[in-house]
Design a protein around this motif. Structure first.
Motif, PDB file in Angstrom:
ATOM      1  N   LYS A  57     -19.418  46.367  58.619  1.00  0.00           N
ATOM      2  CA  LYS A  57     -19.738  45.001  59.049  1.00  0.00           C
ATOM      3  C   LYS A  57     -21.199  44.669  58.727  1.00  0.00           C
ATOM      4  CE  LYS A  57     -19.645  42.075  63.184  1.00  0.00           C
ATOM      5  NZ  LYS A  57     -19.249  41.993  64.601  1.00  0.00           N
ATOM      6  N   VAL A  58     -22.097  45.620  58.969  1.00  0.00           N
ATOM      7  CA  VAL A  58     -23.527  45.421  58.680  1.00  0.00           C
ATOM      8  C   VAL A  58     -23.745  45.200  57.186  1.00  0.00           C
ATOM      9  CG1 VAL A  58     -25.757  46.632  58.570  1.00  0.00           C
ATOM     10  CG2 VAL A  58     -24.441  46.611  60.693  1.00  0.00           C
ATOM     11  N   VAL A  59     -23.118  46.007  56.362  1.00  0.00           N
ATOM     12  CA  VAL A  59     -23.281  45.893  54.919  1.00  0.00           C
ATOM     13  C   VAL A  59     -22.792  44.520  54.444  1.00  0.00           C
ATOM     14  CG1 VAL A  59     -22.554  46.829  52.674  1.00  0.00           C
ATOM     15  CG2 VAL A  59     -23.225  48.375  54.529  1.00  0.00           C
ATOM     16  N   SER A  60     -21.709  44.042  55.015  1.00  0.00           N
ATOM     17  CA  SER A  60     -21.191  42.723  54.667  1.00  0.00           C
ATOM     18  C   SER A  60     -22.189  41.623  55.041  1.00  0.00           C
ATOM     19  CB  SER A  60     -19.851  42.507  55.390  1.00  0.00           C
ATOM     20  OG  SER A  60     -19.398  41.186  55.196  1.00  0.00           O
ATOM     21  N   ILE A  61     -22.759  41.713  56.226  1.00  0.00           N
ATOM     22  CA  ILE A  61     -23.764  40.743  56.677  1.00  0.00           C
ATOM     23  C   ILE A  61     -25.001  40.828  55.780  1.00  0.00           C
ATOM     24  CG2 ILE A  61     -25.331  40.096  58.562  1.00  0.00           C
ATOM     25  CD1 ILE A  61     -23.147  41.215  60.499  1.00  0.00           C
ATOM     26  N   ALA A  62     -25.404  42.046  55.430  1.00  0.00           N
ATOM     27  CA  ALA A  62     -26.584  42.243  54.585  1.00  0.00           C
ATOM     28  C   ALA A  62     -26.385  41.617  53.208  1.00  0.00           C
ATOM     29  CB  ALA A  62     -26.891  43.733  54.454  1.00  0.00           C
ATOM     30  N   LYS A  63     -25.193  41.743  52.644  1.00  0.00           N
ATOM     31  CA  LYS A  63     -24.910  41.141  51.336  1.00  0.00           C
ATOM     32  C   LYS A  63     -24.984  39.625  51.407  1.00  0.00           C
ATOM     33  CE  LYS A  63     -22.091  44.853  49.418  1.00  0.00           C
ATOM     34  NZ  LYS A  63     -20.732  45.294  49.076  1.00  0.00           N
TER      35      LYS A  63
END
Length: 190
Positions: A175-181
């Motif tokens: 979820k964090v990686v998705s938000i970061a992208k």
């Protein structure tokens, strides 16, 4: 908050010298400011390592010797990521002292890096990789956004992935990686 910050760091140093606590490190939103873009916060968060049996003595010392009369202890439920929290009301704000219960929290304090804050206040701050994992464990919406900002910085992502896997939090990191992208796409190129 600068005055209160300097005061609580001084108190924590004295507590360490008097052996109420073993060590401490800054975490939370103020630690985030050391590694990524700053964000507003109403409190100061620290992780403290200490022997569990010393908690009542530490609280008494804070309340009576240091005159922080509004100090409270919050004991988490078994499913909570924070098992023991000592809230210290200081001036117009408060400091949350998270008592390290998990080995990972103790490691975060031991591996913390020394920095200067508010001029000449030297203290340890948890590394950004540890901050991500601590915030993933807390799991609020704001924690995910904070993690995404750190994820877009130069950090040891391999360490984060390995530790997250060991703590069974892969879906949270995803979820964090998705938000970061998504955040990365909205940052204008300089």
């Amino acid at each position: 908050m600068e005055k209160e910050f300097k005061e609580i760091v001084k108190v924590l140093r004295e507590a360490k010298r008097r052996k109420f606590i073993l060590d401490f490190a800054l975490t939370g939103a103020l630690a985030l400011s050391a590694f990524s873009r700053p964000r507003a916060t109403k409190d100061m968060d620290f992780i403290v390592t200490m022997e569990k049996g010393r908690i009542p003595f530490f609280i008494d010392w804070l309340m009576y010797a240091k005159e922080y009369k509004h100090t409270k202890r919050h004991i988490g439920r078994p499913k909570d990521s924070i098992k023991d929290l000592i809230e210290v009301r200081i001036g117009g704000t408060w400091a949350d002292l998270i008592v390290a219960a998990h080995e990972f929290e103790k490691e975060a304090v031991a591996a913390a890096v020394p920095v200067s804050a508010y001029g000449r206040v030297r203290l340890k701050v948890v590394r950004p990789e540890h901050l991500i994992i601590l915030k993933l464990r807390a799991g609020s919406d704001q924690d995910y956004v904070d993690c995404a900002h750190i994820w877009n910085e130069k950090i040891d992502k391999g360490f984060v992935r390995k530790t997250v896997k060991a703590l069974f939090m892969e879906s949270r990191l995803k979820k964090v990686v998705s938000i970061a992208k998504r955040a990365q796409r909205h940052i204008p190129n300089m």
